[in-house]
Each structure stands twice: as structure tokens, then as C-alpha cells.
Design an enzyme around this catalytic site. Structure first.
Site, mmCIF file in Angstrom:
data_model
loop_
_atom_site.group_PDB
_atom_site.id
_atom_site.type_symbol
_atom_site.label_atom_id
_atom_site.label_comp_id
_atom_site.label_asym_id
_atom_site.label_seq_id
_atom_site.Cartn_x
_atom_site.Cartn_y
_atom_site.Cartn_z
ATOM 1 N N ALA A 14 0.822 -1.219 0.000
ATOM 2 C CA ALA A 14 0.000 0.000 0.000
ATOM 3 C C ALA A 14 0.854 1.268 0.000
ATOM 4 C CB ALA A 14 -0.927 0.004 1.218
ATOM 5 N N CYS A 15 2.166 1.137 0.126
ATOM 6 C CA CYS A 15 3.075 2.281 0.234
ATOM 7 C C CYS A 15 3.792 2.531 -1.096
ATOM 8 C CB CYS A 15 4.096 2.003 1.340
ATOM 9 S SG CYS A 15 5.448 3.198 1.418
#
Length: 144
Positions: A14-15
Site C-alpha cells: 500500500a506504500c
């Protein structure tokens, strides 16, 4: 670890920084060992070793912009390194990311192009980060 052996990334898909770092590793032609550390956190010994090998303080390895940091009042200076490590293991979201471990060294890759300092193999061509910034040219050289 030889040049063709494992590169390990503690990754959060998600980063964006973590995704860019993984992309830079794959741009060498090597498929790293990807550890999604939110689901599979490092052991206490592994976490301590990564922080030491990256030449970081425990505080420098903590993410400050997440709820557990605020909820636990971790900004207070009276927490010991041992306590901070225990919180990081209890709440893996507190572990800053991505950590990359190679035969050349260990780094917290923020920004993502820091990984270029520890990759044991060369880039194989252009790499552009998700935000459009080109960090590796057509010759596989880092753009300064």
C-alpha cells in the site's frame, strides 16, 4: 550472500515508496524475497539486527504518522529502545518501510532510490517512480 543470492525487502504494497523500491530491485533482473511485514513481522532479533545494520536509532526506524504512535504517546522521550522495539513488534505498522537487506548492506529506503546504494547488481535500464520522477537513465545509471 553472493551477488545472485537473495535480496530481501520488508514491503508494504500500500506504500508508494515501498512499491518504487521493489520496482528498482526488480529493474536489476533479480526477484527479491518479498516479506509483507504487516502480515509477517520480523522477529525481535531480525528487527534489532536490521536497525543496527542500517545504522539507525530505534526512534529513526519508527513511523510517526500512524495511530499507534499517537495512541501510545511514543513521542515522549522516556520510552526505552527495548520498549519501542516491543511496540514495533506488537504493532508492525510502527516499523518504517521499506527495509532492504542485501549482501552489500541494509537500508531503510526512504526515498526509494537509496536502495541503489546497496544493490549487488546493476540496473538494466530506465526506471521512473510512480510520481513520474526518472531516477535511472537508459544506461542503468542513477540520475543525480
Amino acid at each position: 550472500m553472493s551477488n545472485t543470492e537473495s535480496i530481501k525487502i520488508y514491503h508494504n504494497p500500500a506504500c508508494g515508496t515501498s512499491r518504487n523500491t521493489l520496482g528498482l530491485i526488480r529493474n536489476t533482473g533479480v526477484e527479491p524475497t518479498v516479506i509483507e511485514y504487516l502480515q509477517t513481522p520480523p522477529s525481535k532479533a531480525e528487527l534489532i539486527q536490521m536497525i543496527q545494520d542500517a545504522d539507525l536509532s530505534v526512534r529513526a526506524a519508527i513511523r510517526c504518522n500512524v495511530d499507534p504512535y499517537r495512541d501510545l504517546n511514543l513521542e515522549q522521550e522516556d520510552w526505552s529502545d527495548e520498549q519501542l522495539i516491543d511496540f514495533m513488534l506488537q504493532y508492525p505498522i510502527l516499523i518504517n518501510r521499506p527495509f532492504v537487506v542485501t549482501s552489500v548492506g541494509t537500508r531503510l529506503c526512504r526515498p526509494s532510490e537509496i536502495v541503489l546504494d546497496i544493490l549487488p547488481v546493476a540496473q538494466q535500464g530506465v526506471f521512473t517512480k510512480e510520481d513520474g520522477e526518472q531516477v535511472v537513465d537508459e544506461n542503468g545509471q542513477r540520475i543525480q
